[in-house]
Design an enzyme around this catalytic site. Structure first.
Site, PDB file in Angstrom:
ATOM      1  N   GLY A 242       0.789  -1.253   0.056  1.00  0.00           N
ATOM      2  CA  GLY A 242      -0.154  -0.200   0.008  1.00  0.00           C
ATOM      3  C   GLY A 242       0.919   1.306  -0.076  1.00  0.00           C
ATOM      4  N   GLU A 276       3.913  -6.724   1.648  1.00  0.00           N
ATOM      5  CA  GLU A 276       3.462  -7.202   0.214  1.00  0.00           C
ATOM      6  C   GLU A 276       3.376  -5.974  -0.476  1.00  0.00           C
ATOM      7  OE1 GLU A 276      -0.659  -8.865   0.982  1.00  0.00           O
ATOM      8  OE2 GLU A 276      -0.153 -10.287   2.141  1.00  0.00           O
ATOM      9  N   PRO A 277       4.472  -5.101  -0.724  1.00  0.00           N
ATOM     10  CA  PRO A 277       4.536  -4.011  -1.606  1.00  0.00           C
ATOM     11  C   PRO A 277       4.295  -4.536  -3.116  1.00  0.00           C
ATOM     12  CG  PRO A 277       6.670  -4.596  -0.675  1.00  0.00           C
ATOM     13  CD  PRO A 277       6.087  -5.574  -0.298  1.00  0.00           C
ATOM     14  N   GLY A 278       3.582  -3.663  -3.551  1.00  0.00           N
ATOM     15  CA  GLY A 278       3.669  -3.890  -5.398  1.00  0.00           C
ATOM     16  C   GLY A 278       4.219  -2.608  -5.887  1.00  0.00           C
ATOM     17  N   ARG A 279       3.250  -1.507  -5.967  1.00  0.00           N
ATOM     18  CA  ARG A 279       3.471  -0.058  -6.645  1.00  0.00           C
ATOM     19  C   ARG A 279       5.026   0.442  -6.222  1.00  0.00           C
ATOM     20  NH1 ARG A 279      -0.701   3.153  -7.911  1.00  0.00           N
ATOM     21  NH2 ARG A 279      -1.941   1.848  -6.239  1.00  0.00           N
ATOM     22  N   ARG A 315      -5.160   3.127 -16.053  1.00  0.00           N
ATOM     23  CA  ARG A 315      -5.205   4.012 -14.917  1.00  0.00           C
ATOM     24  C   ARG A 315      -5.926   5.374 -14.962  1.00  0.00           C
ATOM     25  NH1 ARG A 315      -1.919   5.227 -11.576  1.00  0.00           N
ATOM     26  NH2 ARG A 315      -2.806   4.639  -9.608  1.00  0.00           N
ATOM     27  N   TYR A 319      -9.165   5.566 -12.813  1.00  0.00           N
ATOM     28  CA  TYR A 319      -9.138   6.227 -11.447  1.00  0.00           C
ATOM     29  C   TYR A 319      -8.924   7.791 -11.724  1.00  0.00           C
ATOM     30  CZ  TYR A 319      -7.392   1.383 -10.489  1.00  0.00           C
ATOM     31  OH  TYR A 319      -7.297   0.002 -10.379  1.00  0.00           O
ATOM     32  N   CYS A 345     -12.065   4.379 -29.167  1.00  0.00           N
ATOM     33  CA  CYS A 345     -13.195   5.215 -29.540  1.00  0.00           C
ATOM     34  C   CYS A 345     -13.937   5.373 -28.230  1.00  0.00           C
ATOM     35  CB  CYS A 345     -13.925   4.438 -30.639  1.00  0.00           C
ATOM     36  SG  CYS A 345     -13.017   4.163 -32.120  1.00  0.00           S
ATOM     37  N   GLU A 346     -13.471   5.987 -27.469  1.00  0.00           N
ATOM     38  CA  GLU A 346     -14.252   6.379 -26.167  1.00  0.00           C
ATOM     39  C   GLU A 346     -13.295   7.700 -25.560  1.00  0.00           C
ATOM     40  OE1 GLU A 346     -14.972   4.001 -22.939  1.00  0.00           O
ATOM     41  OE2 GLU A 346     -14.833   1.979 -24.242  1.00  0.00           O
TER      42      GLU A 346
END
Ligand code: LLP
Length: 418
Positions: A242, A276-279, A315, A319, A345-346
């Site tokens: 986190g 448990e680090p990811g980012r 992302r 978000y 196409c959005e």
């Protein structure tokens, strides 16, 4: 910008370590994810050295970026892994990761995934409900083995992050309420094929303040005390992932300060600490390299239409996340306010709004801080083959995933015979 110096300008040209990004674009095309081995290594070592003499295990959250080369670099540095599927377990094994350093998180593990993980002899299952505990007990029984388990508790702490990535509030689907956890630990005798070895929590992602971590650890320590006074032998405390990174002007705690705080918060206990680090390991170790296809100036806006899109980096669309966008060749003349958008196409297909850039058709741009939750969340929307991935190691460029081909993309599809 990156927190590490792996991506830097030299005479107005953006480099990854000793390699000019324009060379990577010329050799491997765009869009292309580019990772720096040294940034990844430095981030891992920052965690590892901050723990100093404390008994610990860093379990990299594979979901942030599951490329085999990334996993392999981390495995060689001694990292463990946090997985959330049987697929991620296979990746860890293929990359030479150690199953004895692997924990299995997630609210919806299938019995098949439990079987795979038991066969691989992983370190621990982070269990999120009584129903899951009962299912795991049965699977372990059928394999005549015993599953090591942490209950993931929900400490009901506000992580103060985007609501989609906040997981530690009592209304979230994650974890077991604090009020029920002690009772479930005490019901161990009902589950002869379960051994409770740990206690776990994870409150959310991209946290930029230390206080929610401290609140969570203090609640979890209270529970640990209760469990120990009831005679349970808990061997490790898993404090989840986190830690946020700097995308723009955020000021998250440094890795060293974050780990020092976790260690200080838990100085009264002897258990091994897991995180448990990811980012924070991969986020600023990677960028997305893209080329300007067209410039389009309307009375309302200036658009830079680039060859990367929401399917490559979701992302911003999902978000409203901010990623810095830097020119690969600096050109201070004639700056305009650009909407940097992809070909999908959005209207939600954008990489950045209102960026001051000086651009020509064919220019290269680097979307920064794209190492985490970039490629791993990519899709084939609009039948766009996924980007290539390369890892730079000083002056060397390694292709760690070839650009997907259309043939690979439709390989599993069949048209009706009649
Ligand atoms: N452990 C568990 C149980 C998790 O659910 C997560 C992330 C992590 C560890 C790693 O968290 P980190 O250190 O990376 O913050 N796709 C979103 C992020 C989703 C995070 C989900 N869980 C994004 O792009 O911001």
């Amino acid at each position: 910008m990156s927190g590490f110096t792996a991506f830097h300008y030299q005479d107005g040209e953006l480099f990854a370590e000793a390699v000019p990004l324009k060379q990577i674009a010329a050799e491997f095309g765009t869009p292309c994810y580019v990772y720096s081995r040294s940034a990844l290594t430095q981030a891992f070592q920052a965690f590892d050295t901050a723990f100093a003499n404390r008994d610990h295990l860093i379990c990299y959250a594979v979901k942030a970026n599951s490329n085999l080369a990334i996993l392999n670099v981390l495995a060689k540095l001694g990292s463990g892994f946090d997985i959330v599927s049987g697929g991620e377990l296979q990746r860890v094994l293929l990359a030479g990761g150690d199953p004895r350093k692997t924990v299995f998180s997630g609210v919806g593990k299938t019995t098949d995934e439990m079987r795979q993980a038991l066969a691989a002899r992983i370190l621990c299952f982070n269990v999120e409900s009584e129903a899951e505990l009962a299912a795991l007990n049965q699977v372990a029984q059928s394999m005549q083995t015993v599953a090591s388990v942490s209950l993931r508790v929900n400490p009901d702490v506000d992580a103060k992050t985007h609501p989609y990535i906040s997981t530690g509030l009592k209304e979230n689907k994650f974890g077991i309420p604090m009020t029920e956890a002690a009772r479930i630990y005490q019901s161990a005798h009902q589950y002869p094929h379960i051994r409770f070895t740990g206690l776990d929590c994870h409150i959310g992602s991209q946290l930029t303040e230390i206080d929610p971590f401290t609140q969570a650890s203090s609640k979890v320590l209270g529970l640990l005390g209760t469990l120990q006074s009831q005679g349970l032998q808990i061997e490790h405390l898993d404090l989840g992932g986190g830690l946020g990174i700097r995308y723009r002007d955020e000021t998250p705690p440094s890795i060293a300060d974050y780990v020092a705080t976790l260690c200080a918060n838990t100085r009264t206990i002897k258990q091994k600490l897991l995180i448990e680090p990811g980012r924070s390991l991969v986020g600023n170790s990677g960028i997305l390299l893209t080329r300007v296809e067209y410039l389009k100036h309307t009375p309302a806006k200036n658009f830079a239409i680039v060859d990367a899109a929401m399917n490559d980096l979701m992302r911003p669309a999902l978000y409203q996340a901010y990623h810095a966008i830097l020119p690969v060749a600096q050109n201070p003349a004639d700056t305009k306010n650009y909407q940097v958008v992809g070909p999908v196409c959005e209207t939600g297909d954008f990489l950045g709004h209102d960026r001051a850039l000086s651009l020509d058709t064919g220019d290269l741009l680097a979307v920064m801080s794209a190492g985490a939750y970039g490629m791993s969340m990519s899709s084939n929307y609009n039948t766009r083959p996924r980007a290539a991935e390369v890892m730079v190691d000083q002056e060397k460029i390694h292709v760690i995933r070839q650009r997907e081909t259309l043939a690979q993309l439709v390989a599993g599809e069949r048209i009706l015979d009649e």
